[in-house]
Structure formats: C-alpha cells, structure tokens
Design an enzyme around this catalytic site. Structure first.
Site, PDB file in Angstrom:
ATOM      1  N   LYS A  67     -54.997  43.521  65.044  1.00 34.67           N
ATOM      2  CA  LYS A  67     -54.181  42.306  64.987  1.00 34.67           C
ATOM      3  C   LYS A  67     -53.993  41.813  63.555  1.00 34.67           C
ATOM      4  CE  LYS A  67     -57.885  38.897  65.708  1.00 34.67           C
ATOM      5  NZ  LYS A  67     -57.791  38.321  64.371  1.00 34.67           N
ATOM      6  N   THR A  68     -55.013  41.960  62.697  1.00 35.99           N
ATOM      7  CA  THR A  68     -54.871  41.498  61.317  1.00 35.99           C
ATOM      8  C   THR A  68     -53.801  42.308  60.595  1.00 35.99           C
ATOM      9  OG1 THR A  68     -57.204  40.870  61.279  1.00 35.99           O
ATOM     10  CG2 THR A  68     -56.087  41.046  59.161  1.00 35.99           C
ATOM     11  N   ASP A 108     -53.360  32.811  64.022  1.00 34.13           N
ATOM     12  CA  ASP A 108     -54.337  33.812  64.442  1.00 34.13           C
ATOM     13  C   ASP A 108     -55.321  33.182  65.429  1.00 34.13           C
ATOM     14  OD1 ASP A 108     -55.732  36.177  64.556  1.00 34.13           O
ATOM     15  OD2 ASP A 108     -56.740  35.915  62.632  1.00 34.13           O
ATOM     16  N   GLU A 109     -55.930  34.001  66.290  1.00 32.19           N
ATOM     17  CA  GLU A 109     -56.971  33.552  67.232  1.00 32.19           C
ATOM     18  C   GLU A 109     -56.499  32.349  68.061  1.00 32.19           C
ATOM     19  OE1 GLU A 109     -59.317  35.471  67.606  1.00 32.19           O
ATOM     20  OE2 GLU A 109     -60.100  36.296  65.734  1.00 32.19           O
ATOM     21  N   GLN A 155     -61.268  36.768  74.694  1.00 32.89           N
ATOM     22  CA  GLN A 155     -62.225  36.402  73.651  1.00 32.89           C
ATOM     23  C   GLN A 155     -62.259  34.901  73.399  1.00 32.89           C
ATOM     24  OE1 GLN A 155     -62.732  39.255  70.256  1.00 32.89           O
ATOM     25  NE2 GLN A 155     -60.802  40.096  70.988  1.00 32.89           N
ATOM     26  N   ARG A 170     -68.101  44.255  69.609  1.00 36.07           N
ATOM     27  CA  ARG A 170     -68.398  44.297  68.167  1.00 36.07           C
ATOM     28  C   ARG A 170     -68.874  45.685  67.762  1.00 36.07           C
ATOM     29  NH1 ARG A 170     -65.153  41.275  67.125  1.00 36.07           N
ATOM     30  NH2 ARG A 170     -64.734  41.453  69.351  1.00 36.07           N
TER      31      ARG A 170
END
Length: 709
Positions: free
Chosen positions: A27-28, A212-213, A243, A596
């Site tokens: 996504k980044t 973002d997020e 998330q 993670r």
C-alpha cells in the site's frame, strides 16, 4: 513494477477511491506512486496535494519515497499525520478562537497530571483514577461531545461529576494556552465549522487528499476529512478493515465500511497479493479473520511457495513460556543467521514483558521494548521540555509550575502558590512578575531572590526564541543558565544516564535545525509533542524487539512469536466481564500480529497464568479458528494434521469442537474408543470418550519444535 490492481489504483483519477490493501500488499508503494502520478500527469499541482498518515514514521518514509520519484517538487506537497496537519491549521487560525499562536501541546502524561490536580478538589476524589477520568474525557472528545453535552447526558451523579471535571479540565487548558492531542482535531474542526471563511480557505486548498490507514480514523478525523473535501476535491483512502484495532481510543471500523456512503461515486479496488509472508502464514491468518462479519472481505495470496508451517507451543507458565521463546530465538539466530533485530515477541498487555525481560537478561540476549517509558517521558527530558514550553508560551503555567523549583531554588509549595496568586491579582504576565524587584507578599526571602534571578534569565531567552534563534542554541542556554546541567553533574550513575539523555536531546535539536532551518523553538516543540513510541523504535539495533500487538502495527519481522494466545488474555477479558466488548477487534488484533511475520510465525500459550479478577485461562478460542490448510476450512487447528487413526498419549494437543484446544493428561483404551483426560484450561480436566465427537490430535508430543514445557 506494479501489479494490475496496484496499477489501477495509481492511475484512477476520475472519482473518490478506496483501496482495500491487505497486509503486506504494497500500500505504501501505491500511495507514493499515486502522488507521483498526480503530479506528473498534471492532474494536480504539488501544493494542492495533502497526504495524511497515522505516524510520523510513516510520514517520513512517504516523504523519502516521494522525493525519490519527484525530486524537489516533492517539497511542495503537504504531508503529515492528522494531528500535525491540524497543528499547522491551528498555528495559522488559533487567534480566531482566542488561543495563542504559540500554544503548548500537552501529551498524555501532561493531561493526566492536570486531571490528577483537578481530581483533588472534585467530588470524584478517591472514586476515580486520573487515567480512567482522562480516558473518559478523551472518548467524549473523539465522539465530538463537549462538556455541556456530557453534563446534559449525565444519567448518574458519578457521570455528572465526570462532566464537571471535563469542564474544569477544558477551562484549565485554555488558561494555560494549551491543547491536548484530542483538541488538535476537535478545535480545528470547530474553527472550520464556525467560520465560513476558514472553511472556504481550506476546503478549496487541495485537489487531492490521500489518507493512509483509513480504518484507524475516529469520528473527528472523518468529519475533518469531509470538511476539507470541497466541491473540486477528490479523496483516495487506503486501508484494511481487517486491521482496525484501535476502537478503544475512538477508531471506528465503520468509517472504512461506509466510505462509499460518505464519498458518493467512490470506486473500490482490492490489493490481495501479499509480498511479505509465506503461504502457511497467510492461510492461518486468513482463516482466523474470515470469522469476522464486519468486513469488506478479501483473500490474501502469494506467489511464493513453501515456508515453515505455523508453530504452536503450549507451556506450563509465563516463566517457562518466556524462557522457551528466548531459547528458540537464540537457536534461530545461530542456525539461520537471522539477526535479533529481525525477530519480535508480541503480546496483548504490557505486563507480559516482565517475564520476557527477565528471560532475556538471564540468557544474555539483547532486547528493546517499544511502548514502555518513552525517551520524551523521562523526568529530566520532561523538565527540559517544560522550560522550553515556557519560553515560547508564557501562559503555560502548568509547565512553569513543574520546573519553577528545578533545580531546587528554595521555592516551596506555599511560595509557588503565592507567586501565581500575585500574577492573577496584578493581571501581569509571569515574566513581568518575575522581574519585580520588591519583596513579594507571602513569599520567603530565599524564594523571592530565586524568582528575581529567574526574571533576569527567562525573559531574555524567550525573546531570543521569538526571534527564531536556532533550537540547539536555545536548548544549550536553558541547560546552562537555568542550572539543569549542574543539577545532574554528580557522581551518581543515574545522573550520568540523565546527562546522556540530555546530550541526546541536544543532538535532536541540532538535527532539527539542519532539517528545518528557521522553524524555531515553537516548531521543534510541536514536532516532538506529536512523537509516538513507535517513532522511537530503533530498527538498526541488533536487539530482539518486545512490544504489544497494538505497537506492532505497520512493522514486519522475519520471525514473530505471539505470546499468551490464551482465553481471557487474547481475546482480552477485563475483570468482571464475561466476554470482550468487541470480540471482532480482538480477532483483528491477533490477525495483525500474525501478518507481521515474513518467514516464521510461532504462537504460544500457557496452561496456567495468574490474572487477578479473571477466571478464564487456557488456549484461546482463536487458535481453533486458525488453519494450517486453506482459508476455506475454518475451525481447523493451527498447523494441525488431518484427523485420522489417532493414537493418544500424554502431552498431545487435541481439539474438541466445544471446549477448544487442550492437552491430554491421561489416555487409555476402551475397546475401539479412547478415554481421555484433557486439560482445557477450565476449572478441572474433562474426562471424554472419543466415540461421541471427533477429538483430533493437533500436535503429537515430541513433534519438532512442539514439545511441551
């Protein structure tokens, strides 16, 4: 090189866009490439792009990547967290609401200290802790509920007391010329809503807003985004509903679920190819989160084949669990060459770190804890910051009260109270009162002398700060002229550590001057006030990382241990509760921890753990929802073999459809059946026959990496 869904997201320029980006799906990269695409295609000038992240670390990473793509044009793009963007707005507009331009920003510790002081004279004294009262006030602010509304909605005398405390707290912030973190959002929103010219200015400022997020936004942040979205503004939100783990601090997963309603005509693009984890890890994590109902739905997949199966380990106690985890970490390091910095141990509560620290010290394994006492929360650093705040905001009495007698100057509580009472009576600012030459009423001669000495130094430093003097110079003057260096110059080892921390702070100030010339002391204080514990995580240090599952968001490691996957702990059940208030968020929290891991994931739980006020223990229900096979087979135990002709022996881990995972204490044949005594972590072991329901063996005693302590 972008895959097809990523390319679609980057090139879509015609409407609002929601990018559902699964864990490790890039996504980044999509966000940074989209920013570059907007500029290079001419869809937007750089200064008309706003990119919003949730941590300073993420903002820094995005800035570096965008600069690599756009060069100097990237400098004109506004990037930052919601809180830093609002701090920027308030620096420009605070005067319209009667706040000082150089306001102070109180962090959680400052806010709690203010609440603690107000509680002493409140009817709630002794009935409520400062932390719980502060959390209640924060929830009100995040829900856009002010003191008056809270008082109107109070249903009990206790709630009325909290609402009155809320009102006193807000009034005290204004007297100190300060905002807390929540105010940065809510006051900005108030100014936009109450002033049509301010709203018009900012809602027309940006052509594109990228967030973002988005799953972590609260109500205030969503309303801010809507306010900034003018008639010609398009929004691109990137996030993952699976998330969303910050509901306890006001985040609302419904924001991302209702994006299409809030931004009509929005297109949804799913990023499902994972570039981080192995296939077994993805299968287990996907199986777990598929049990949630409040989600858009997506299926993560990877091109990479193979990989270790997800490990499961049962231990007798937290001490045994910690010792085993550190032993395995050492073994992995020596057998695979994986450095400690690429390993993490994740857990649900901060209290779990104690046994891990002890085990690491015993084993001689270097470690760092993320989210414990932050650098900026150390006493000597807080004292220095308090003095610096006073230099830019003389209204900040709370900061001045903290350090007026640091180092000790003979200014006791009574003299301090008399000094501030004199400030109130005279109507003068504190600097003017400090410079008074006559004896101060109600203040001892020693204290009067010390206050006049401060009056000869503090205003002079403040004037230099107002002229934009370098931050490092201001820090050095405060340390030297106010006696802080002398205070910690003794032979005590703790003093030596404090001096090292002050030296580190000086380096931070020097680096800030290089990176942000002309920003001055006010800009520096705003920057460090918005730092989070994750921002202080040192990725370069070769130390195994201990952190809560919440802190692990956004990070990744080759090897991840998730400790304490137990009923009552994960999902977390508070004393007096039968079930967590949001079981789905607890499930998402474990999902975040599992994803993670890049190469190796090991889940552990204890058969017995003492938790005051909780009667729940034993393996978590979530383990039965985690699959070592396909995500289409929910309910199969993690990494477990298919049920077949089982041979049961003491120490086997088994799965019962009603009681979940347990350990065989005793096993004996009864004709074609087995009679099993199984410890499910309940009040006492269950005696069961295998003929009634299938009880598959999840792990046999003695399996590699799965023996029991």
């Amino acid at each position: 090189m972008l895959n097809e869904p990523q390319k679609e997201a980057v090139e879509h320029l015609d409407s609002h866009l929601l990018v559902l980006a699964g864990a490790g799906s890039g996504k980044t990269r999509v966000l940074t490439c989209k920013v570059a695409r907007l500029v290079e295609s001419g869809a937007s000038e750089p200064w008309r792009i706003l990119a919003v992240t949730f941590t300073n670390k993420a903002a820094g990473e995005m800035s570096v990547r965008v600069k690599a793509l756009l060069g100097e044009r990237a400098a004109r793009i506004r990037m930052g967290t919601f809180h830093s963007i609002c701090a920027w707005i308030l620096r420009r507009e605070a005067g319209r609401g009667g706040w000082p331009e150089n306001y102070s920003i109180y962090d959680a510790d400052d806010s709690r200290a203010l609440v603690r002081r107000l509680l002493k004279s409140s009817p709630l004294a002794g009935r409520c802790t400062p932390s719980s009262a502060q959390a209640w006030i924060s929830r009100c602010k995040n829900a856009l509920t002010g003191p008056e509304q809270a008082l109107e909605g109070a249903a009990t005398p206790f709630e009325k007391g909290l609402a009155e405390l809320f009102a006193s707290y807000d009034a005290s912030l204004r007297v100190n010329g300060a905002f807390d973190f929540d105010d940065l959002l809510t006051v900005s929103l108030y100014l936009l809503r109450q002033n049509s010219d301010i709203l018009a200015r900012y809602s027309s400022m940006f052509r594109w807003i990228l967030v973002d997020e988005y799953q972590d936004t609260n109500l205030a942040q969503k309303e801010l985004l809507l306010a900034l979205t003018g008639p010609g503004t398009l929004v691109c939100a990137v996030g993952d509903d699976d998330q969303s783990i910050y509901g306890w601090r006001g985040a609302r997963v419904r924001n991302i679920l209702e994006f299409g309603e809030d931004f009509p005509g929005a297109r949804i693009i799913r990023l499902e190819q994972n570039y981080r984890s192995t296939a077994p890890i993805l299968r287990s994590a996907s199986s777990l989160v598929s049990h949630n109902e409040g989600r858009h739905g997506k299926t993560l997949w990877t091109d990479s084949d193979g990989g270790e199966e997800v490990g499961l380990r049962a231990l007798a106690s937290p001490e045994a669990e910690s010792a085993w985890i550190l032993e395995q970490a050492s073994e992995i390091r020596h057998s695979t060459g994986t450095p400690y910095r690429n390993m993490a141990v994740l857990y649900r509560t901060n209290a779990q770190s104690r046994e891990l620290e002890s085990a690491a010290l015993s084993a001689g394994i270097p470690y760092q804890i993320v989210g414990s006492i932050r650098f900026y929360e150390r006493e000597e650093i807080k004292d220095l910051i308090a003095w610096l705040r006073v230099m830019v905001n003389p209204m900040d009495r709370m900061s001045l009260e903290r350090v007026l007698n640091k180092p000790p100057r003979g200014i006791g509580d009574r003299s301090r109270e008399s000094f501030f009472a004199m400030c109130d009576r005279s109507g003068s600012d504190v600097f003017s009162v400090l410079q008074m030459t006559e004896r101060m009423e109600g203040i001892s001669s020693k204290a009067s002398e010390s206050l006049r000495a401060l009056g000869a130094v503090v205003p002079a430093i403040s004037r230099e700060a107002a002229k934009g003097a370098p931050v490092a110079e201001m820090v050095d003057r405060v340390l030297a002229e106010l006696g802080l260096l002398e205070m910690y110059s003794g032979p005590d080892p703790e003093d030596e550590a404090r001096m090292q921390n002050l030296e580190e702070f000086r380096r931070t100030a020097y680096d800030f001057d290089l990176a942000s010339p002309g920003a001055g002391l006010a800009g520096f204080l705003a920057r460090i006030s918005l730092m989070t514990s994750v921002d202080e995580y040192d990725e370069a240090a070769d130390r195994i990382c201990f952190m809560t599952l919440h802190c692990a968001k956004g990070l990744e490691f080759d090897t991840v241990f998730v400790a304490g996957v137990e009923e009552g702990l994960l999902p977390f059940v508070r004393p007096g509760e039968q079930m967590p208030s949001d079981l789905e968020e607890e499930r998402r929290l474990l999902y975040v921890g599992m994803t993670r891991a890049r190469r190796r994931l090991i889940l552990t739980y204890c058969l017995h753990r003492q938790r005051p006020g909780s009667h729940l223990y034993g393996p978590s229900r979530f383990l039965a929802e985690t699959s070592g096979g396909s995500a289409a087979a929910p309910g199969r135990p993690v990494a477990g073999p298919e049920e077949g002709t089982a041979v049961y022996r003491r120490g086997n881990v088994v799965h019962h459809p009603r009681y979940g995972l347990g350990i065989v204490v005793a096993a004996s044949r009864r004709g074609s059946e087995w009679q099993l005594t199984i410890d499910f972590g309940l009040d006492e072991p269950k005696i069961l026959l295998t003929g009634y329901v299938p009880i598959p063996v999840v792990k046999e005693k003695g399996s590699p990496g799965e023996t029991f302590g």
